[in-house]
Design a protein around this motif. Structure first.
Motif, PDB file in Angstrom:
ATOM      1  N   GLU A 137       0.819  -1.212   0.000  1.00  0.00           N
ATOM      2  CA  GLU A 137       0.000   0.000   0.000  1.00  0.00           C
ATOM      3  C   GLU A 137       0.852   1.261   0.000  1.00  0.00           C
ATOM      4  N   LEU A 138       1.828   1.303   0.875  1.00  0.00           N
ATOM      5  CA  LEU A 138       2.603   2.537   1.057  1.00  0.00           C
ATOM      6  C   LEU A 138       3.518   2.850  -0.125  1.00  0.00           C
ATOM      7  N   ASN A 139       4.377   1.916  -0.511  1.00  0.00           N
ATOM      8  CA  ASN A 139       5.318   2.212  -1.597  1.00  0.00           C
ATOM      9  C   ASN A 139       4.655   2.287  -2.954  1.00  0.00           C
ATOM     10  N   ALA A 140       3.692   1.441  -3.198  1.00  0.00           N
ATOM     11  CA  ALA A 140       2.984   1.517  -4.479  1.00  0.00           C
ATOM     12  C   ALA A 140       2.282   2.870  -4.592  1.00  0.00           C
ATOM     13  N   LEU A 141       1.607   3.270  -3.531  1.00  0.00           N
ATOM     14  CA  LEU A 141       0.922   4.567  -3.520  1.00  0.00           C
ATOM     15  C   LEU A 141       1.927   5.716  -3.630  1.00  0.00           C
ATOM     16  N   ARG A 142       3.016   5.627  -2.879  1.00  0.00           N
ATOM     17  CA  ARG A 142       4.057   6.661  -2.914  1.00  0.00           C
ATOM     18  C   ARG A 142       4.577   6.863  -4.331  1.00  0.00           C
ATOM     19  N   VAL A 192       3.975  16.301   0.468  1.00  0.00           N
ATOM     20  CA  VAL A 192       3.563  14.923   0.179  1.00  0.00           C
ATOM     21  C   VAL A 192       4.740  13.983   0.433  1.00  0.00           C
ATOM     22  N   MET A 193       5.919  14.381   0.004  1.00  0.00           N
ATOM     23  CA  MET A 193       7.115  13.578   0.234  1.00  0.00           C
ATOM     24  C   MET A 193       7.316  13.333   1.726  1.00  0.00           C
ATOM     25  N   PHE A 198       5.065  10.691   3.250  1.00  0.00           N
ATOM     26  CA  PHE A 198       5.523   9.324   2.987  1.00  0.00           C
ATOM     27  C   PHE A 198       6.771   8.975   3.784  1.00  0.00           C
ATOM     28  N   ILE A 199       7.667   9.923   3.979  1.00  0.00           N
ATOM     29  CA  ILE A 199       8.860   9.662   4.788  1.00  0.00           C
ATOM     30  C   ILE A 199       8.472   9.391   6.237  1.00  0.00           C
ATOM     31  N   ILE A 200       7.549  10.178   6.771  1.00  0.00           N
ATOM     32  CA  ILE A 200       7.094   9.977   8.156  1.00  0.00           C
ATOM     33  C   ILE A 200       6.392   8.631   8.293  1.00  0.00           C
ATOM     34  N   LEU A 201       5.513   8.296   7.351  1.00  0.00           N
ATOM     35  CA  LEU A 201       4.820   7.006   7.406  1.00  0.00           C
ATOM     36  C   LEU A 201       5.806   5.837   7.305  1.00  0.00           C
ATOM     37  N   THR A 202       6.753   5.927   6.383  1.00  0.00           N
ATOM     38  CA  THR A 202       7.754   4.873   6.230  1.00  0.00           C
ATOM     39  C   THR A 202       8.559   4.695   7.508  1.00  0.00           C
ATOM     40  N   THR A 203       9.000   5.800   8.069  1.00  0.00           N
ATOM     41  CA  THR A 203       9.803   5.750   9.291  1.00  0.00           C
ATOM     42  C   THR A 203       8.997   5.190  10.452  1.00  0.00           C
TER      43      THR A 203
END
Length: 182
Positions: free
Chosen positions: A60-65, A77-78, A81-86
């Motif tokens: 979900e996360l990387n495909a959406l990113r 937006v970047m 995604f960095i906060i969610l990934t971390t």
């Protein structure tokens, strides 16, 4: 068939999808194929029980990113995604090696939103080195083959694209624009 071999088969599928990704000169096509690869490899890591890698490479996360990165270069937006990934990745870390995919994914996220062409591929190459180390440690056959191949294929593409640039050729110039302006 055991869950282990199902997970390895999903990793093999990711290998097939991902192997030609870095030779694409069109950044949009590159990102779309990366999105598909991310979805498949995220499933592989969750099936392997590697939740830190699965969270930072989640479908979900990387495909959406990556899909969103084809539409915008927004810093806000970047950072989302960095906060969610971390947050997702660090919450699952049990061993220091599991920090490598999280760090690599953060670097790749930055590259997808803030860089283009050769710079993107160079940052992705460095990220891939961390993923290779992680996948070998995990024992992921498909993941190790895929990321190891990415190191080689992307490395060759980087050299090839750089040589083109040194000859005055822009390998990332939109070919349709080049043809229509002649």
């Amino acid at each position: 068939m055991s869950l282990y071999w199902i997970a390895q088969a999903v990793g093999g599928l990711a290998f097939i999808v991902g192997i030609t990704m870095f030779i694409k000169r069109d950044d949009r096509k590159f990102k779309l194929q990366l999105s598909l690869y991310s979805a498949i490899i995220g499933c592989h890591f969750f099936l392997m029980g590697a939740n830190a890698a699965g969270a930072s490479a989640s479908a979900e996360l990387n495909a959406l990113r990556t899909l969103i990165a084809t539409r915008t270069r927004s810093i806000m937006v970047m950072f989302v995604f960095i906060i969610l990934t971390t947050a997702l990745g660090l919450g699952e870390v049990k061993h220091w090696v599991e920090l490598l995919p999280v760090t690599g994914t953060v670097a790749s996220t930055w590259a997808l939103f803030r860089t283009r062409g050769l710079t993107t591929r160079c940052i992705m190459w460095c990220s891939t080195a961390g993923w290779v180390t992680h996948n070998l440690w995990l024992g992921s056959i498909g993941g190790s083959l895929t990321e190891g191949s990415f190191l080689i294929v992307n490395g060759i593409a980087i050299i090839r694209f750089r040589r083109m640039q040194l000859r005055g050729i822009d390998p990332f110039k939109d070919e349709t624009t080049a043809v229509s302006t002649r």
